[in-house]
Design a protein around this motif. Structure first.
Motif, mmCIF file in Angstrom:
data_model
loop_
_atom_site.group_PDB
_atom_site.id
_atom_site.type_symbol
_atom_site.label_atom_id
_atom_site.label_comp_id
_atom_site.label_asym_id
_atom_site.label_seq_id
_atom_site.Cartn_x
_atom_site.Cartn_y
_atom_site.Cartn_z
ATOM 1 N N ILE A 262 17.953 0.371 12.521
ATOM 2 C CA ILE A 262 17.319 0.770 10.781
ATOM 3 C C ILE A 262 17.901 2.085 10.670
ATOM 4 O O ILE A 262 17.502 2.571 9.811
ATOM 5 N N ARG A 263 18.484 2.957 11.501
ATOM 6 C CA ARG A 263 18.037 4.221 11.256
ATOM 7 C C ARG A 263 19.188 4.939 10.577
ATOM 8 O O ARG A 263 18.010 5.502 9.190
ATOM 9 N N ASN A 264 19.546 4.370 9.468
ATOM 10 C CA ASN A 264 20.101 4.772 8.898
ATOM 11 C C ASN A 264 20.633 3.659 7.159
ATOM 12 O O ASN A 264 20.499 3.542 6.260
ATOM 13 N N ALA A 265 19.009 2.145 7.656
ATOM 14 C CA ALA A 265 18.564 1.626 6.773
ATOM 15 C C ALA A 265 17.599 2.604 5.142
ATOM 16 O O ALA A 265 17.594 3.414 5.352
ATOM 17 N N PRO A 266 17.958 1.714 3.989
ATOM 18 C CA PRO A 266 17.352 2.275 3.554
ATOM 19 C C PRO A 266 15.457 1.879 3.656
ATOM 20 O O PRO A 266 15.305 0.853 4.126
ATOM 21 N N SER A 267 14.658 2.571 2.873
ATOM 22 C CA SER A 267 13.555 2.387 2.789
ATOM 23 C C SER A 267 12.748 1.489 2.495
ATOM 24 O O SER A 267 13.216 1.129 0.795
ATOM 25 N N VAL A 268 11.679 0.813 1.849
ATOM 26 C CA VAL A 268 11.069 -0.032 1.820
ATOM 27 C C VAL A 268 10.964 1.030 -0.061
ATOM 28 O O VAL A 268 10.804 2.291 0.753
ATOM 29 N N ASP A 269 10.749 0.063 -0.579
ATOM 30 C CA ASP A 269 10.041 1.251 -2.016
ATOM 31 C C ASP A 269 8.713 0.512 -2.536
ATOM 32 O O ASP A 269 8.179 0.993 -3.661
ATOM 33 N N GLU A 270 8.134 0.314 -1.592
ATOM 34 C CA GLU A 270 6.393 0.549 -2.342
ATOM 35 C C GLU A 270 5.503 0.284 -0.624
ATOM 36 O O GLU A 270 5.926 0.360 0.227
ATOM 37 N N VAL A 271 4.330 0.637 -0.804
ATOM 38 C CA VAL A 271 3.312 0.267 0.025
ATOM 39 C C VAL A 271 2.942 -1.332 0.353
ATOM 40 O O VAL A 271 2.093 -1.693 -0.498
ATOM 41 N N GLN A 272 3.111 -1.610 1.083
ATOM 42 C CA GLN A 272 2.350 -2.629 1.983
ATOM 43 C C GLN A 272 1.129 -2.855 2.982
ATOM 44 O O GLN A 272 1.319 -2.102 3.716
ATOM 45 N N VAL A 273 0.281 -3.316 2.989
ATOM 46 C CA VAL A 273 -0.564 -3.842 3.516
ATOM 47 C C VAL A 273 -0.188 -5.748 4.556
ATOM 48 O O VAL A 273 -0.627 -6.454 3.716
ATOM 49 N N TRP A 274 -0.081 -5.868 5.483
ATOM 50 C CA TRP A 274 -0.312 -6.952 6.447
ATOM 51 C C TRP A 274 -1.207 -6.968 7.124
ATOM 52 O O TRP A 274 -2.079 -6.552 7.373
ATOM 53 N N SER A 427 1.921 12.577 -2.630
ATOM 54 C CA SER A 427 3.351 12.278 -3.956
ATOM 55 C C SER A 427 4.394 11.503 -3.462
ATOM 56 O O SER A 427 5.037 10.482 -3.784
ATOM 57 N N ALA A 428 5.345 11.563 -2.160
ATOM 58 C CA ALA A 428 6.187 10.864 -1.634
ATOM 59 C C ALA A 428 6.127 9.617 -1.610
ATOM 60 O O ALA A 428 6.998 8.188 -0.969
ATOM 61 N N PHE A 429 4.985 8.860 -1.357
ATOM 62 C CA PHE A 429 4.897 8.003 -0.919
ATOM 63 C C PHE A 429 4.288 6.826 -2.710
ATOM 64 O O PHE A 429 3.442 6.687 -2.618
ATOM 65 N N SER A 430 4.412 7.865 -3.848
ATOM 66 C CA SER A 430 3.304 7.342 -4.964
ATOM 67 C C SER A 430 4.539 6.628 -5.073
ATOM 68 O O SER A 430 5.517 6.706 -5.110
ATOM 69 N N ALA A 431 3.962 4.973 -5.729
ATOM 70 C CA ALA A 431 4.665 3.870 -6.776
ATOM 71 C C ALA A 431 5.712 4.497 -7.472
ATOM 72 O O ALA A 431 6.307 4.689 -8.555
ATOM 73 N N ARG A 432 4.873 5.749 -7.926
ATOM 74 C CA ARG A 432 5.233 5.873 -9.809
ATOM 75 C C ARG A 432 7.232 7.144 -9.347
ATOM 76 O O ARG A 432 7.198 7.488 -10.896
ATOM 77 N N ASP A 433 6.853 7.997 -8.446
ATOM 78 C CA ASP A 433 8.174 8.488 -7.516
ATOM 79 C C ASP A 433 9.433 7.809 -7.251
ATOM 80 O O ASP A 433 9.086 7.077 -6.871
#
Length: 433
Positions: A262-274, A427-433
């Motif tokens: 996963i080193r070069n994979a894109p990031s998840v795009d939202e904060v998730q809680v499981w 701000s790096a983890f805001s869903a609006r950014d």
């Protein structure tokens, strides 16, 4: 689903009351030991167990490098031998602590001493482990590499010690033990082709062989038995590996392989809680956008077996890694770290993403006996089934989850490097950014 709605809908663990009842009635384990003794007497022919079926092996670590090696076989329930193998099926079947202990009390560990390099401590002139296909160590290896339980005849030097070793938070508990004189195969076990390939390649390093088997569909449970039996790695480097060590080694090695995937994979795009709950352990997994980082924070309740003072405070431990992994072994959270990390990486690799991952483990006093690190691995693996909660930022997720934890939000932040670091850049983890 919004995180607050997700948490509100989490149902309480329906098994908690039954686990508590089992704790109060743990004398039932003594009944199972008595049943084992009766089954053992019926199965014994002279001083041999004829028709024994061994689904797995055990390699101890006491007095290393001259260590106990054993084959594990159910007595009186040979036709159901596969049900005694520790793997993910135990989670799927909903086994609780008494279920695990009952299977351990019905599983005889027939063992003898062997040197990690040589199958006999009586003579250093005997073949090295990689050449050992005869004698007790050879039979043990056949059991480890076979695709199903193996029929054996085991010669014993004494009657079993009918005790129950409670085990550790890494290895499963162990039941009755007996000193073995010898063991003989009563069939020719089938060895899958990928395992034959790793055995026959004299120059294949153990790490590469492990990841090869994992990619061919072998779970970590299969691989750690093969590693324990000294059947992986460059020929001259093969050694018997204590089971407790092999479990962590395989989780770590496969985890490193998946991290590379996963080193070069894109990031998840939202904060998730499981979330998930099992055997008195509750797990929260928070995934946030960004490059791979990982942390496990454990919280162990007062009055539990790891934190016995009922009037004390919740005991906490943590360990973490950055994008390039760790350079040293985890001490505080030990095998649980590698098991939880493996499960998180499996999920991310399956969706082709990377993320910053915080796993929170709450250990309640309902977890009254350790059953092994497999329950950590399976609990986190299965946390990713079903729905998850969404949060605007990682900070919001941690704050919301903290309301469900046995420690304060402030104390969690002091213990968690990942949470403390992320909060400096919300701000790096805001869903609006």
């Amino acid at each position: 689903m919004r995180l607050d709605d997700y948490i509100e809908e989490l149902e309480p663990d329906e098994e908690a009351q039954r686990r508590r009842l089992a704790k109060e009635k743990s004398y039932e384990i003594t009944d199972h030991l008595e049943e084992f003794e009766q089954n053992f007497e019926r199965a014994l022919s002279g001083d041999s167990l004829v028709g024994s079926t061994a689904p797995s092996i055990f390699v101890g670590r006491s007095n290393y490098p001259d260590i106990p090696v054993g084959v594990l076989s159910p007595v009186g329930d040979e036709n159901a031998a596969e049900e005694y193998v520790t793997d993910g099926n135990w989670y799927q079947e909903g086994y609780d602590i008494p279920d695990v202990l009952q299977r351990r009390t019905g599983l005889l560990n027939s063992n003898k001493r062997a040197n990690v390099d040589s199958p006999s401590i009586a003579s250093r002139l005997t073949p090295n482990v990689h050449d050992a296909w005869d004698g007790f160590v050879g039979v043990q290896r056949e059991v480890a590499i076979a695709d199903r339980p193996v029929d054996l005849e085991i010669g014993l030097d004494d009657t079993p010690d009918l005790g129950l070793d409670a085990g550790t938070d890494v290895a499963t508990p162990r039941g009755p033990r007996a000193n073995a004189r010898n063991a003989e195969l009563r069939e020719n076990p089938y060895v899958p082709k990928p395992i034959k390939k790793t055995l026959e390649d004299d120059d294949w390093q153990a790490q590469g062989a492990m990841t090869y088997l994992y990619r061919r569909g072998f779970d970590v449970y299969d691989i750690n038995s093969i590693l324990s039996a000294g059947a992986l790695g460059e020929t001259e480097q093969r050694r018997l590996v204590p089971t407790r060590w092999s479990i962590t080694a395989v989780d770590d090695t496969v985890g490193q392989f998946l991290r590379g995937r996963i080193r070069n994979a894109p990031s998840v795009d939202e904060v998730q809680v499981w979330a998930n709950e099992y055997m008195g352990n509750r797990y929260w997994v928070i995934l946030a956008p960004g490059n791979w980082e990982f942390e496990l924070v454990e919280m162990k309740a007062p009055g539990s077996i790891w934190n016995p003072d009922p009037e004390g405070d919740t005991w906490m431990a943590s360990a973490s890694e950055g994008f390039d992994g760790r350079s040293s072994y985890v001490e505080e959270t030990a095998g649980a770290y590698y098991a939880a990390r493996l499960a998180a990486l499996e999920h991310l690799e399956s969706i082709g993403r990377q993320a910053k991952c915080l796993v929170l483990r709450e250990v309640s006093d309902d977890y009254w006996a350790p059953v092994g690190v497999w329950q950590v691995r399976e609990s986190v693996r299965n946390a990713f089934d079903g729905e998850y909660g969404e949060a605007e930022t990682f900070h919001d997720a941690v704050a919301e989850v903290a309301t469900q934890l046995p420690v304060s939000h402030a104390r969690l932040r002091r213990k968690s490097e990942l949470a403390a670091g992320l909060q400096s850049n919300l701000s790096a983890f805001s869903a609006r950014d």
